[in-house]
Design a protein around this motif. Structure first.
Motif, PDB file in Angstrom:
ATOM      1  N   ARG A 333       0.814  -1.216   0.000  1.00 37.15           N
ATOM      2  CA  ARG A 333       0.000   0.000   0.000  1.00 37.15           C
ATOM      3  C   ARG A 333       0.845   1.261   0.000  1.00 37.15           C
ATOM      4  NH1 ARG A 333      -3.981  -1.354   4.903  1.00 37.15           N
ATOM      5  NH2 ARG A 333      -1.972  -2.144   5.685  1.00 37.15           N
ATOM      6  N   PHE A 334       2.031   1.203   0.607  1.00 37.94           N
ATOM      7  CA  PHE A 334       2.906   2.375   0.596  1.00 37.94           C
ATOM      8  C   PHE A 334       3.341   2.697  -0.831  1.00 37.94           C
ATOM      9  CE2 PHE A 334       3.462   1.012   5.042  1.00 37.94           C
ATOM     10  CZ  PHE A 334       3.224   2.216   5.681  1.00 37.94           C
ATOM     11  N   ALA A 335       3.711   1.657  -1.588  1.00 42.82           N
ATOM     12  CA  ALA A 335       4.118   1.873  -2.984  1.00 42.82           C
ATOM     13  C   ALA A 335       2.957   2.396  -3.817  1.00 42.82           C
ATOM     14  CB  ALA A 335       4.665   0.574  -3.577  1.00 42.82           C
ATOM     15  N   GLU A 336       1.757   1.848  -3.597  1.00 39.53           N
ATOM     16  CA  GLU A 336       0.585   2.301  -4.352  1.00 39.53           C
ATOM     17  C   GLU A 336       0.251   3.753  -4.036  1.00 39.53           C
ATOM     18  OE1 GLU A 336      -2.415  -0.434  -3.211  1.00 39.53           O
ATOM     19  OE2 GLU A 336      -1.486  -2.162  -4.217  1.00 39.53           O
ATOM     20  N   ASN A 337       0.281   4.101  -2.757  1.00 39.72           N
ATOM     21  CA  ASN A 337      -0.060   5.473  -2.356  1.00 39.72           C
ATOM     22  C   ASN A 337       0.974   6.488  -2.851  1.00 39.72           C
ATOM     23  OD1 ASN A 337      -2.407   4.713  -1.008  1.00 39.72           O
ATOM     24  ND2 ASN A 337      -1.316   4.326   0.914  1.00 39.72           N
ATOM     25  N   THR A 338       2.256   6.119  -2.802  1.00 37.52           N
ATOM     26  CA  THR A 338       3.280   7.051  -3.266  1.00 37.52           C
ATOM     27  C   THR A 338       3.203   7.258  -4.771  1.00 37.52           C
ATOM     28  OG1 THR A 338       4.874   5.208  -3.295  1.00 37.52           O
ATOM     29  CG2 THR A 338       4.907   6.664  -1.376  1.00 37.52           C
ATOM     30  N   ARG A 339       2.859   6.205  -5.520  1.00 39.25           N
ATOM     31  CA  ARG A 339       2.674   6.366  -6.969  1.00 39.25           C
ATOM     32  C   ARG A 339       1.519   7.333  -7.258  1.00 39.25           C
ATOM     33  NH1 ARG A 339       4.058   0.782  -7.406  1.00 39.25           N
ATOM     34  NH2 ARG A 339       1.851   0.187  -7.220  1.00 39.25           N
ATOM     35  N   ARG A 340       0.435   7.174  -6.516  1.00 39.79           N
ATOM     36  CA  ARG A 340      -0.715   8.059  -6.708  1.00 39.79           C
ATOM     37  C   ARG A 340      -0.369   9.501  -6.358  1.00 39.79           C
ATOM     38  NH1 ARG A 340      -4.138   9.654  -2.940  1.00 39.79           N
ATOM     39  NH2 ARG A 340      -3.434   8.026  -1.514  1.00 39.79           N
ATOM     40  N   MET A 341       0.380   9.678  -5.280  1.00 38.12           N
ATOM     41  CA  MET A 341       0.754  11.024  -4.858  1.00 38.12           C
ATOM     42  C   MET A 341       1.698  11.658  -5.869  1.00 38.12           C
ATOM     43  SD  MET A 341      -0.506  12.559  -2.269  1.00 38.12           S
ATOM     44  CE  MET A 341      -0.921  11.132  -1.270  1.00 38.12           C
ATOM     45  N   ARG A 342       2.585  10.854  -6.443  1.00 36.78           N
ATOM     46  CA  ARG A 342       3.503  11.383  -7.452  1.00 36.78           C
ATOM     47  C   ARG A 342       2.747  11.858  -8.683  1.00 36.78           C
ATOM     48  NH1 ARG A 342       6.633   9.865 -11.958  1.00 36.78           N
ATOM     49  NH2 ARG A 342       8.660  10.915 -11.958  1.00 36.78           N
ATOM     50  N   GLU A 343       1.758  11.083  -9.116  1.00 31.62           N
ATOM     51  CA  GLU A 343       0.965  11.469 -10.284  1.00 31.62           C
ATOM     52  C   GLU A 343       0.250  12.796 -10.037  1.00 31.62           C
ATOM     53  OE1 GLU A 343      -1.573   8.168 -10.927  1.00 31.62           O
ATOM     54  OE2 GLU A 343       0.028   6.859 -11.714  1.00 31.62           O
ATOM     55  N   GLU A 344      -0.286  12.973  -8.840  1.00 34.70           N
ATOM     56  CA  GLU A 344      -0.969  14.228  -8.515  1.00 34.70           C
ATOM     57  C   GLU A 344       0.004  15.402  -8.483  1.00 34.70           C
ATOM     58  OE1 GLU A 344      -3.948  16.958  -7.397  1.00 34.70           O
ATOM     59  OE2 GLU A 344      -3.957  15.019  -8.409  1.00 34.70           O
ATOM     60  N   ALA A 345       1.195  15.184  -7.921  1.00 39.08           N
ATOM     61  CA  ALA A 345       2.196  16.250  -7.863  1.00 39.08           C
ATOM     62  C   ALA A 345       2.633  16.664  -9.263  1.00 39.08           C
ATOM     63  CB  ALA A 345       3.406  15.794  -7.045  1.00 39.08           C
ATOM     64  N   LEU A 346       2.860  15.690 -10.137  1.00 36.96           N
ATOM     65  CA  LEU A 346       3.254  15.996 -11.508  1.00 36.96           C
ATOM     66  C   LEU A 346       2.145  16.735 -12.248  1.00 36.96           C
ATOM     67  CD1 LEU A 346       5.049  12.665 -12.482  1.00 36.96           C
ATOM     68  CD2 LEU A 346       6.122  14.852 -11.974  1.00 36.96           C
ATOM     69  N   ARG A 347       0.899  16.392 -11.941  1.00 34.09           N
ATOM     70  CA  ARG A 347      -0.225  17.075 -12.583  1.00 34.09           C
ATOM     71  C   ARG A 347      -0.267  18.556 -12.202  1.00 34.09           C
ATOM     72  NH1 ARG A 347      -5.098  18.842 -11.620  1.00 34.09           N
ATOM     73  NH2 ARG A 347      -4.988  18.289  -9.417  1.00 34.09           N
ATOM     74  N   LEU A 348       0.104  18.848 -10.975  1.00 37.81           N
ATOM     75  CA  LEU A 348       0.085  20.246 -10.520  1.00 37.81           C
ATOM     76  C   LEU A 348       1.187  21.092 -11.147  1.00 37.81           C
ATOM     77  CD1 LEU A 348      -0.654  19.800  -6.704  1.00 37.81           C
ATOM     78  CD2 LEU A 348      -2.146  20.865  -8.405  1.00 37.81           C
ATOM     79  N   GLY A 349       2.250  20.454 -11.633  1.00 33.06           N
ATOM     80  CA  GLY A 349       3.316  21.209 -12.284  1.00 33.06           C
ATOM     81  C   GLY A 349       4.502  21.459 -11.363  1.00 33.06           C
ATOM     82  N   ASP A 350       5.600  21.937 -11.960  1.00 38.62           N
ATOM     83  CA  ASP A 350       6.831  22.100 -11.200  1.00 38.62           C
ATOM     84  C   ASP A 350       7.045  23.548 -10.775  1.00 38.62           C
ATOM     85  OD1 ASP A 350       7.824  23.473 -13.389  1.00 38.62           O
ATOM     86  OD2 ASP A 350       8.997  21.796 -14.142  1.00 38.62           O
ATOM     87  N   LEU A 351       8.253  23.828 -10.315  1.00 37.32           N
ATOM     88  CA  LEU A 351       8.579  25.110  -9.715  1.00 37.32           C
ATOM     89  C   LEU A 351       8.428  26.281 -10.681  1.00 37.32           C
ATOM     90  CD1 LEU A 351       9.569  26.294  -7.032  1.00 37.32           C
ATOM     91  CD2 LEU A 351      11.917  25.933  -7.798  1.00 37.32           C
ATOM     92  N   GLU A 352       8.467  26.011 -11.963  1.00 33.87           N
ATOM     93  CA  GLU A 352       8.321  27.086 -12.947  1.00 33.87           C
ATOM     94  C   GLU A 352       6.966  27.783 -12.842  1.00 33.87           C
ATOM     95  OE1 GLU A 352       9.267  25.875 -16.868  1.00 33.87           O
ATOM     96  OE2 GLU A 352      11.345  25.334 -16.392  1.00 33.87           O
ATOM     97  N   LYS A 353       6.008  27.152 -12.172  1.00 34.94           N
ATOM     98  CA  LYS A 353       4.695  27.777 -11.984  1.00 34.94           C
ATOM     99  C   LYS A 353       4.775  29.061 -11.183  1.00 34.94           C
ATOM    100  CE  LYS A 353       0.959  25.675 -11.015  1.00 34.94           C
ATOM    101  NZ  LYS A 353      -0.055  24.829 -10.348  1.00 34.94           N
ATOM    102  N   ILE A 354       5.866  29.234 -10.427  1.00 35.46           N
ATOM    103  CA  ILE A 354       5.952  30.427  -9.592  1.00 35.46           C
ATOM    104  C   ILE A 354       6.203  31.685 -10.425  1.00 35.46           C
ATOM    105  CG2 ILE A 354       8.445  30.438  -9.106  1.00 35.46           C
ATOM    106  CD1 ILE A 354       7.677  31.076  -6.166  1.00 35.46           C
TER     107      ILE A 354
END
Length: 366
Positions: A333-354
């Motif tokens: 479950r830790f691996a599954e949850n971290t994969r999901r969290m990574r996908e959400e973080a990538l969807r939000l975009g990187d530091l260039e958004k600032i």
């Protein structure tokens, strides 16, 4: 744009604000923006003008335990009237010399004061735990309000209220890893680092413990007893420990930050930058925390989201650390949850958004 970054850096270059500042400075310089930083003189940054700032001095008597943001700031001397006045004067001189269009502020209340005095728009870098505490005792903010009065500015009951007067507020993390109320009006950055992350986290365990109150030799001993017999490489950095090889365990004198994106598990001290970077890389984490506002918030949130576990540093033992590591490795479950969290973080975009955020508040100011 001309951008002035104003972070609070207390101990070393692996603090969260130091990590954020390096990434921001690198991005802004690469994007062609003239950048200056107000920070301690021993901070090394390329391509920016450095303006050495006053250093804090902890109060003789600690009146609080650091469980709220204001208590933590007070304990580190950041709310003393003398320091705040010196820092405000320093930042006014820096503004007059550099003429910034925008300021990015991290835990430096004096920057909010100086910016208002010189009419410079501010983007405040915030943490959700700043907003969860009740109104602190007035004595904690007595020095801040004295300096505000000297510039004929409004009194404040919390530091979050001071940051709410800034033109914009930014936080790394997703709605799960950094939860704010809707009215806080936060711009989110999913990925701190501005370059693409490596997708694989099938590498080796990585330990980064640079900002704990636990004795260095005790930390080294716990890590040695836990991972000294591991049949795979384990890399560890503890502030003050020299290079040493014990079987497959390697103690490193400098933090091996380049190994973070490919680590299998990240064990760290609750540093907010490491917390969000591990989440964005899809890496399960074990957080060794104390009871201060941000570290315990990060640890509890990681455990609630199922992307990690936390241990209190005063209770850290070989058996406790080993059991946490065993749980992380054995529960899918830790691996599954971290994969999901990574996908959400990538969807939000990187530091260039600032950059568009800064451009927008600059346009509003003009």
């Amino acid at each position: 744009m001309r951008i002035l970054i104003v972070p609070l850096i207390l101990r070393n270059t692996m603090e969260a604000n130091a990590c954020f500042t390096r990434e921001l400075a690198e991005l802004l310089v690469r994007s062609g923006h003239s950048t200056a930083v107000s920070a301690p003189k021993d901070i090394r940054l390329s391509g920016v003008s450095l303006h050495p700032c006053p250093v804090t001095k902890k109060p003789f008597l600690i009146r609080a335990d650091g469980r709220s943001y204001e208590e933590w700031m007070y304990n580190n001397g950041c709310l003393q009237q003398k320091y705040l006045q010196e820092d405000t004067d320093h930042l006014i001189r820096t503004i007059d010399a550099f003429h910034p269009d925008v300021m990015i502020v991290m835990d430096r209340p004096a920057a909010c004061i100086a910016a208002r005095v010189r009419s410079i728009p501010v983007c405040a870098w915030v943490h959700p735990a700043m907003y969860r505490s009740k109104t602190p005792p007035y004595k904690l903010l007595k020095g801040l309000n004295a300096v505000l009065s000297s510039f004929r500015l409004e009194q404040e009951h919390t530091l979050a209220a001071l940051y709410n007067r800034c033109r914009s507020r930014v936080s790394p993390g997703t709605a799960d890893t950094a939860g704010f109320r809707k009215e806080s009006d936060i711009s989110r950055i999913g990925v701190i680092r501005a370059y693409p992350l490596r997708p694989s986290n099938s590498g080796d365990p990585l330990i980064l413990l640079g900002n704990t109150e636990k004795n260095t030799s005790s930390l080294r001993s716990v890590i040695k007893e836990t991972f000294g017999g591991a049949p795979y490489p384990v890399y560890a950095w503890v502030d003050g420990v020299k290079n040493e090889q014990i079987g497959y365990l390697q103690f490193l004198q400098k933090p091996p930050v380049s190994r973070i994106p490919s680590a299998s598990v990240l064990i760290h001290d609750g540093n907010t930058a490491l917390y969000h970077q591990a989440a964005a890389c899809g890496i399960p984490q074990i957080i060794v925390t104390d009871h201060t506002y941000s570290r315990i918030w990060n640890g509890q949130t990681a455990q609630r989201c199922g992307i990690g576990l936390y241990l209190f540093e005063e209770e850290l033992t070989v058996s406790g650390l080993y059991e946490a590591y065993r749980q992380i490795c054995s529960d899918d479950r830790f691996a599954e949850n971290t994969r999901r969290m990574r996908e959400e973080a990538l969807r939000l975009g990187d530091l260039e958004k600032i950059i568009p955020v800064l451009e927008q508040i600059r346009r509003k100011q003009n």
